[in-house]
Design an enzyme around this catalytic site. Sequence first.
Site: not given
Ligand code: NAD
Length: 265
Positions: A51-52, A151, A164, A167
Site C-alpha cells: 500500500d505504501g 497530541d 491510520y 488505529s
Molecule cells: P506500508 O505499506 O508499510 O503501510 C503500513 C501498513 O499500513 C501496511 O500494513 C499497509 O497495508 C497499511 N495501509 C496503508 N494504507 C492502508 C489503507 N488505506 N487501508 C488499510 N491498510 C493500509 O507503508 P507506509 O508508508 O508505512 O504506509 C503509510 C500509511 O501508514 C499512512 O498513510 C497511514 O495511514 C499509516 N500509518 C498508520 C499508523 C498507525 O496505525 N498507528 C501510524 C502512521 C501511519
Amino acid sequence: MPDRRNIFLYYKKNQEMIEKVKPFYEYIDHYGFNIVQDHRKANIIMSFGGDGTFLQAVRKTGFREDCLYTGVSTGKLNVYCDFQIDEIASMVEAVKNEETEVRRYPTIDVTVDDQMSFQCLNEFSIRSSIIKTFVMDVFIDDLHFETFRGDGMVVSTPSGSTAYSKSINGAIVDPLVPSIQVSELASLNNNQYRTLGSPFILSGGRQLTLRILQDGNDHPTMGMDNEALSIQHVEKINIKLSDKQIKTVKLKNNSFWEKVKRTFL
Ligand code: NAD
C-alpha cells in the site's frame, strides 16, 4: 480498454524488486502494451510493492485523474493492491478481456496558510513534535466547533479509513460515500478542557479549518499519507474533499467490503 496502452511501472529500484518485476516486461509486448519511462505519457500507472508503494506512486505521478492506477502486491493482498505479482498473466488477461471495472477513491485537498496545497489519498495527519500539549481551534465551515488540546488529529479519506484512522478508533467508511473523517490523537478532556472525544464524519461540501495556537508549539509534524511535509511553522490549515478522484482497476468480484473482510476478519 483498447485505448489504454501505455504503462508506467513504479517500484523501488533495488535488486530484489528489479528481479520481481522483470517477468512482467515479457507479458507487456505479448499483449500489445508499451512500457513508458515517462509517467506523463502513461495512461496506466502500475505500482509494485505494498500500500505504501501505491500511495507513493500516486503522489509521485501527481494524482492524475486521466490515468488508471493499479496496485500489484509483492506480498499479501492489501487495500490498494488488487493483484498479486505471481498472478500477472491472469491480471493482464482480465484487463484485456475487460473483466475489470473502475473503482474511484475520493481524495482530500489540504491548504496550509493559504499558500501550499496538496492532495492526500489516505489521510492528512498533524501532531505535536514536542512534549507539550498541542492546541488548535477547530472550525467546521464558519462554526468554531471546539478548541482541541492533545497530541494531534488525523483527517482521513474513505479509503484511508482502514489505515491510520482505524488505529485510533475511526469508523470504516465506504469509498462510495464522499466524506472526510476527523479523529483525535489523545485529546485532553477534564473539567477545564473539552473536545468532542469521538471521530466525526463531514459531508463532501464541508470545510474543516484548523487554527494552530501560536504558543511555541506551532511547529507540528504534518503528514500527507506516508510523506512528511517539509514546511514547519504553520498557523492555519484548510481541508476539504477534493473534486478529484483516483481511478483504479478493480476485478469485478472484489468490492471494497471484500477487501475489508480479507484484510481484517
Ligand atoms: P506500508 O505499506 O508499510 O503501510 C503500513 C501498513 O499500513 C501496511 O500494513 C499497509 O497495508 C497499511 N495501509 C496503508 N494504507 C492502508 C489503507 N488505506 N487501508 C488499510 N491498510 C493500509 O507503508 P507506509 O508508508 O508505512 O504506509 C503509510 C500509511 O501508514 C499512512 O498513510 C497511514 O495511514 C499509516 N500509518 C498508520 C499508523 C498507525 O496505525 N498507528 C501510524 C502512521 C501511519
